[in-house]
Every structure is written in structure tokens, then in C-alpha cells.
Design a protein around this motif. Structure first.
Motif, PDB file in Angstrom:
ATOM      1  N   PRO A 254     -42.294 -11.090  56.361  1.00  0.00           N
ATOM      2  CA  PRO A 254     -41.318 -11.923  57.426  1.00  0.00           C
ATOM      3  C   PRO A 254     -39.815 -11.667  56.722  1.00  0.00           C
ATOM      4  CG  PRO A 254     -43.270 -13.449  56.635  1.00  0.00           C
ATOM      5  CD  PRO A 254     -42.996 -12.222  56.088  1.00  0.00           C
ATOM      6  N   GLN A 255     -38.814 -11.798  57.797  1.00  0.00           N
ATOM      7  CA  GLN A 255     -37.653 -11.393  57.355  1.00  0.00           C
ATOM      8  C   GLN A 255     -36.537 -12.513  58.045  1.00  0.00           C
ATOM      9  OE1 GLN A 255     -36.384  -7.474  58.116  1.00  0.00           O
ATOM     10  NE2 GLN A 255     -37.942  -6.939  56.669  1.00  0.00           N
ATOM     11  N   GLY A 256     -35.288 -12.678  57.516  1.00  0.00           N
ATOM     12  CA  GLY A 256     -34.319 -13.544  58.297  1.00  0.00           C
ATOM     13  C   GLY A 256     -34.733 -15.199  58.251  1.00  0.00           C
ATOM     14  N   TRP A 257     -35.456 -15.661  57.035  1.00  0.00           N
ATOM     15  CA  TRP A 257     -35.996 -16.900  56.842  1.00  0.00           C
ATOM     16  C   TRP A 257     -34.780 -17.797  56.846  1.00  0.00           C
ATOM     17  CZ3 TRP A 257     -40.874 -18.121  56.654  1.00  0.00           C
ATOM     18  CH2 TRP A 257     -41.792 -17.320  56.007  1.00  0.00           C
TER      19      TRP A 257
ATOM     20  N   ARG B 253     -32.047 -32.107  53.009  1.00  0.00           N
ATOM     21  CA  ARG B 253     -33.240 -32.300  52.737  1.00  0.00           C
ATOM     22  C   ARG B 253     -33.938 -31.207  52.065  1.00  0.00           C
ATOM     23  NH1 ARG B 253     -34.794 -34.742  57.972  1.00  0.00           N
ATOM     24  NH2 ARG B 253     -32.755 -35.951  58.444  1.00  0.00           N
ATOM     25  N   THR B 254     -34.701 -31.421  51.194  1.00  0.00           N
ATOM     26  CA  THR B 254     -35.500 -30.388  50.481  1.00  0.00           C
ATOM     27  C   THR B 254     -36.986 -30.106  51.224  1.00  0.00           C
ATOM     28  OG1 THR B 254     -36.081 -31.681  48.708  1.00  0.00           O
ATOM     29  CG2 THR B 254     -34.131 -30.045  48.365  1.00  0.00           C
ATOM     30  N   SER B 255     -37.597 -31.243  51.913  1.00  0.00           N
ATOM     31  CA  SER B 255     -38.787 -31.244  52.283  1.00  0.00           C
ATOM     32  C   SER B 255     -38.860 -30.937  53.775  1.00  0.00           C
ATOM     33  CB  SER B 255     -39.461 -32.967  52.207  1.00  0.00           C
ATOM     34  OG  SER B 255     -38.533 -33.705  53.076  1.00  0.00           O
ATOM     35  N   CYS B 256     -38.572 -29.540  53.774  1.00  0.00           N
ATOM     36  CA  CYS B 256     -38.543 -28.853  55.278  1.00  0.00           C
ATOM     37  C   CYS B 256     -39.463 -27.747  55.336  1.00  0.00           C
ATOM     38  CB  CYS B 256     -37.171 -28.722  55.411  1.00  0.00           C
ATOM     39  SG  CYS B 256     -35.922 -29.957  55.203  1.00  0.00           S
ATOM     40  N   VAL B 257     -39.472 -27.141  56.567  1.00  0.00           N
ATOM     41  CA  VAL B 257     -40.112 -25.612  56.653  1.00  0.00           C
ATOM     42  C   VAL B 257     -38.912 -24.793  57.022  1.00  0.00           C
ATOM     43  CG1 VAL B 257     -42.155 -26.621  57.175  1.00  0.00           C
ATOM     44  CG2 VAL B 257     -40.503 -26.154  58.938  1.00  0.00           C
ATOM     45  N   GLU B 258     -39.172 -23.513  56.691  1.00  0.00           N
ATOM     46  CA  GLU B 258     -38.340 -22.494  56.927  1.00  0.00           C
ATOM     47  C   GLU B 258     -39.051 -21.550  58.015  1.00  0.00           C
ATOM     48  OE1 GLU B 258     -35.505 -21.382  53.397  1.00  0.00           O
ATOM     49  OE2 GLU B 258     -37.588 -20.987  52.986  1.00  0.00           O
TER      50      GLU B 258
ATOM     51  N   ALA C 120     -43.859 -15.232  64.358  1.00  0.00           N
ATOM     52  CA  ALA C 120     -42.942 -15.928  63.403  1.00  0.00           C
ATOM     53  C   ALA C 120     -43.883 -16.111  62.350  1.00  0.00           C
ATOM     54  CB  ALA C 120     -42.551 -17.436  63.941  1.00  0.00           C
ATOM     55  N   ALA C 121     -43.283 -16.388  61.038  1.00  0.00           N
ATOM     56  CA  ALA C 121     -43.816 -17.002  59.976  1.00  0.00           C
ATOM     57  C   ALA C 121     -43.264 -18.284  59.426  1.00  0.00           C
ATOM     58  CB  ALA C 121     -43.719 -15.978  58.707  1.00  0.00           C
ATOM     59  N   VAL C 122     -44.088 -19.416  58.912  1.00  0.00           N
ATOM     60  CA  VAL C 122     -43.625 -20.559  58.462  1.00  0.00           C
ATOM     61  C   VAL C 122     -43.904 -20.771  57.188  1.00  0.00           C
ATOM     62  CG1 VAL C 122     -43.749 -23.035  58.944  1.00  0.00           C
ATOM     63  CG2 VAL C 122     -43.804 -21.151  60.965  1.00  0.00           C
ATOM     64  N   ARG C 123     -42.902 -21.378  56.081  1.00  0.00           N
ATOM     65  CA  ARG C 123     -43.441 -21.745  54.869  1.00  0.00           C
ATOM     66  C   ARG C 123     -42.675 -23.123  54.597  1.00  0.00           C
ATOM     67  NH1 ARG C 123     -39.920 -17.193  51.613  1.00  0.00           N
ATOM     68  NH2 ARG C 123     -37.711 -17.853  52.437  1.00  0.00           N
ATOM     69  N   ASP C 124     -43.291 -23.588  53.562  1.00  0.00           N
ATOM     70  CA  ASP C 124     -42.616 -24.912  52.809  1.00  0.00           C
ATOM     71  C   ASP C 124     -41.302 -24.473  51.840  1.00  0.00           C
ATOM     72  OD1 ASP C 124     -42.228 -27.290  51.537  1.00  0.00           O
ATOM     73  OD2 ASP C 124     -44.287 -27.686  51.330  1.00  0.00           O
ATOM     74  N   THR C 125     -40.249 -25.507  52.235  1.00  0.00           N
ATOM     75  CA  THR C 125     -39.217 -25.031  51.463  1.00  0.00           C
ATOM     76  C   THR C 125     -39.135 -25.658  50.013  1.00  0.00           C
ATOM     77  OG1 THR C 125     -38.028 -27.196  52.090  1.00  0.00           O
ATOM     78  CG2 THR C 125     -37.446 -25.225  53.334  1.00  0.00           C
ATOM     79  N   LYS C 126     -40.115 -26.324  49.733  1.00  0.00           N
ATOM     80  CA  LYS C 126     -40.548 -26.939  48.538  1.00  0.00           C
ATOM     81  C   LYS C 126     -41.086 -26.158  47.504  1.00  0.00           C
ATOM     82  CE  LYS C 126     -42.416 -30.597  49.549  1.00  0.00           C
ATOM     83  NZ  LYS C 126     -42.855 -31.692  50.418  1.00  0.00           N
TER      84      LYS C 126
ATOM     85  N   ARG D 149     -42.066 -22.271  48.301  1.00  0.00           N
ATOM     86  CA  ARG D 149     -41.830 -20.844  48.755  1.00  0.00           C
ATOM     87  C   ARG D 149     -43.144 -20.094  48.341  1.00  0.00           C
ATOM     88  NH1 ARG D 149     -35.888 -21.810  48.643  1.00  0.00           N
ATOM     89  NH2 ARG D 149     -35.471 -22.721  50.635  1.00  0.00           N
ATOM     90  N   SER D 150     -43.142 -20.081  47.090  1.00  0.00           N
ATOM     91  CA  SER D 150     -44.338 -19.087  46.443  1.00  0.00           C
ATOM     92  C   SER D 150     -45.671 -19.408  46.709  1.00  0.00           C
ATOM     93  CB  SER D 150     -44.049 -19.286  44.847  1.00  0.00           C
ATOM     94  OG  SER D 150     -44.526 -20.631  44.280  1.00  0.00           O
ATOM     95  N   ALA D 151     -46.023 -20.611  47.493  1.00  0.00           N
ATOM     96  CA  ALA D 151     -47.198 -20.723  47.955  1.00  0.00           C
ATOM     97  C   ALA D 151     -47.501 -19.972  49.137  1.00  0.00           C
ATOM     98  CB  ALA D 151     -47.290 -22.216  48.418  1.00  0.00           C
ATOM     99  N   GLY D 152     -46.696 -19.223  49.677  1.00  0.00           N
ATOM    100  CA  GLY D 152     -47.110 -18.180  51.113  1.00  0.00           C
ATOM    101  C   GLY D 152     -46.444 -19.070  52.182  1.00  0.00           C
ATOM    102  N   TYR D 153     -47.085 -18.421  53.297  1.00  0.00           N
ATOM    103  CA  TYR D 153     -46.770 -18.743  54.629  1.00  0.00           C
ATOM    104  C   TYR D 153     -47.808 -18.425  55.690  1.00  0.00           C
ATOM    105  CZ  TYR D 153     -45.880 -13.641  54.844  1.00  0.00           C
ATOM    106  OH  TYR D 153     -46.085 -12.399  54.420  1.00  0.00           O
ATOM    107  N   PHE D 154     -47.695 -19.085  56.572  1.00  0.00           N
ATOM    108  CA  PHE D 154     -48.683 -18.797  57.731  1.00  0.00           C
ATOM    109  C   PHE D 154     -48.103 -18.254  58.940  1.00  0.00           C
ATOM    110  CE2 PHE D 154     -47.736 -23.155  59.035  1.00  0.00           C
ATOM    111  CZ  PHE D 154     -47.532 -22.789  60.347  1.00  0.00           C
TER     112      PHE D 154
END
Length: 61
Positions: free
Chosen positions: A3-6, A15-20, A28-34, A36-41
Motif C-alpha cells: 500500500p502507498q500514500g498512508w 491522538r495516537t489510537s487511530c487507523v491509517e 484500500a489497506a488499513v493499519r493501526d497507528t499504534k 504499524r509493524s503488526a501489518g494491515y488488512f
């Protein structure tokens, strides 16, 4: 392809408890901002459009 353009919603403020959300060739891809290394769906374009439509229609409120 990765994914690009997060980006994080401007409504999240400082806030830091958000999604990108990032762009993929087919949706689209979605990941946790807290954690990011956990991956994305990923979602297809149709799935993402349906989700955004539901959010705008306040179906999750």
C-alpha cells in the motif's frame, strides 16, 4: 504490491489510537497507528466504498 500514500484522518487530531488508510491497486489497506509493524488488512474497492457509505450514513453510530 505494498500500500502507498498512508494517511490518518484529519479528524484524529493528535491522538495516537487511530487507523491509517493506504491505497492499493484494487482498493484500500488499513493499519493501526499504534503498531504499524503488526501489518494491515486490505479491502477491494467495492468493499471500501460500501464501508465509507455506511459511515457517512451513520450506520455505526
Amino acid at each position: 504490491m505494498h500500500p502507498q500514500g498512508w494517511r490518518k484522518s484529519s479528524r484524529s487530531g493528535q491522538r495516537t489510537s487511530c487507523v491509517e488508510v493506504g491505497r492499493t491497486p484494487n482498493g484500500a489497506a488499513v493499519r493501526d497507528t499504534k503498531d504499524r509493524s503488526a501489518g494491515y488488512f486490505t479491502t477491494t474497492g467495492a468493499q471500501w466504498a460500501a464501508f465509507i457509505g455506511a459511515v457517512k450514513a451513520e450506520r455505526f453510530d
